[in-house]
Design a protein around this motif. Structure first.
Motif, PDB file in Angstrom:
ATOM      1  N   UNK A   6      -8.295   1.454  -0.150  1.00  0.00           N
ATOM      2  CA  UNK A   6      -8.568   0.374   0.814  1.00  0.00           C
ATOM      3  C   UNK A   6      -9.347  -0.786   0.200  1.00  0.00           C
ATOM      4  N   UNK A   7     -10.351  -0.476  -0.619  1.00  0.00           N
ATOM      5  CA  UNK A   7     -11.139  -1.551  -1.246  1.00  0.00           C
ATOM      6  C   UNK A   7     -10.285  -2.345  -2.216  1.00  0.00           C
ATOM      7  N   UNK A  30      -6.581   7.648   7.999  1.00  0.00           N
ATOM      8  CA  UNK A  30      -5.631   6.553   8.243  1.00  0.00           C
ATOM      9  C   UNK A  30      -6.224   5.560   9.245  1.00  0.00           C
ATOM     10  N   UNK A  31      -6.856   6.062  10.289  1.00  0.00           N
ATOM     11  CA  UNK A  31      -7.509   5.214  11.291  1.00  0.00           C
ATOM     12  C   UNK A  31      -8.599   4.365  10.631  1.00  0.00           C
ATOM     13  N   UNK A  63      -1.469   5.601   4.807  1.00  0.00           N
ATOM     14  CA  UNK A  63      -2.831   5.061   4.823  1.00  0.00           C
ATOM     15  C   UNK A  63      -3.910   6.111   4.613  1.00  0.00           C
ATOM     16  N   UNK A  64      -3.567   7.387   4.809  1.00  0.00           N
ATOM     17  CA  UNK A  64      -4.583   8.415   4.633  1.00  0.00           C
ATOM     18  C   UNK A  64      -4.005   9.802   4.690  1.00  0.00           C
ATOM     19  N   UNK A  65      -4.779  10.757   4.182  1.00  0.00           N
ATOM     20  CA  UNK A  65      -4.324  12.138   4.132  1.00  0.00           C
ATOM     21  C   UNK A  65      -4.362  12.814   5.498  1.00  0.00           C
ATOM     22  N   UNK A  99       0.888  -1.163   0.000  1.00  0.00           N
ATOM     23  CA  UNK A  99       0.000   0.000   0.000  1.00  0.00           C
ATOM     24  C   UNK A  99       0.924   1.210   0.000  1.00  0.00           C
ATOM     25  N   UNK A 100       1.172   1.738  -1.186  1.00  0.00           N
ATOM     26  CA  UNK A 100       2.140   2.823  -1.332  1.00  0.00           C
ATOM     27  C   UNK A 100       1.427   4.169  -1.328  1.00  0.00           C
TER      28      UNK A 100
END
Length: 184
Positions: free
Chosen positions: A50-51, A80-81, A73-75, A16-17
């Motif tokens: 994520x999907x 991210x959580x 994982x998120x902005x 997951x880049x």
């Protein structure tokens, strides 16, 4: 030396880049640590990373996702959580390559991480809410510009206009100043 299916699945991983160009570094780390990369998802190129990660894991039987760090994982912390929670709910472990840390939602460390992230997102949300500027007093009551112009054109005083429109004198004065400033 023969391996069980579960042992082999444990070595399968999806990268997951983030949009930071970390994929080559993650690939090198995976190779050094015995992981077989079966797919890559880029958060900067994919509409729903994520999907897509969950699909790749399902197709290939991978139970591990490799990320550089939490920010991939998120902005923001909340997103991210949310991604981490989805992965944990699907029974997928996450390895933070920058720390060499494998975290799983079923372990004490994984549960602790999720609890801490949950608290951090709540803290960030409450801080953001507190930092929003607040106006003192009531919000200004809207008044019709056309009514104000008509009443003022009849030569009515500010006090009489305020009474007729059921607003304060300061609201009338403020609106009159706004109308004057627009003419200039």
């Amino acid at each position: 030396m023969s391996h069980t299916v579960e042992e082999l699945r444990a070595t399968l991983a999806v990268i997951y880049a983030g949009g930071d160009g970390s994929e080559p570094e993650i690939r090198a780390w995976a190779e050094d640590h015995g992981y077989v990369v079966v797919g890559t998802v880029s958060s900067s190129e994919d509409r729903d990373p994520p999907s897509h990660v969950l699909e790749l894991c399902g197709w290939n039987g991978a139970r591990t996702v490799l990320v550089h760090d939490l920010s991939a994982l998120g902005s923001d912390l909340q997103s991210a959580y949310d991604v981490l929670r989805k992965l944990y709910e699907a029974g997928i472990s996450v390895v933070f390559v920058d720390r060499g840390l494998r975290v799983d939602g079923r372990t004490a460390l994984g549960k602790l991480l999720m609890e801490m992230l949950s608290m951090a997102t709540e803290l960030a949300a409450s801080r953001a809410q507190r930092e929003q500027p607040r106006r003192a007093g009531r919000p200004p009551r809207p008044i019709s510009e056309s009514d104000l112009i008509e009443l003022r054109g009849r030569g009515m005083s500010v006090r009489a206009i305020a009474k007729a429109l059921d607003v304060s004198k300061s609201t009338v004065w403020r609106k009159l100043r706004e109308l004057e400033s627009r003419k200039d």
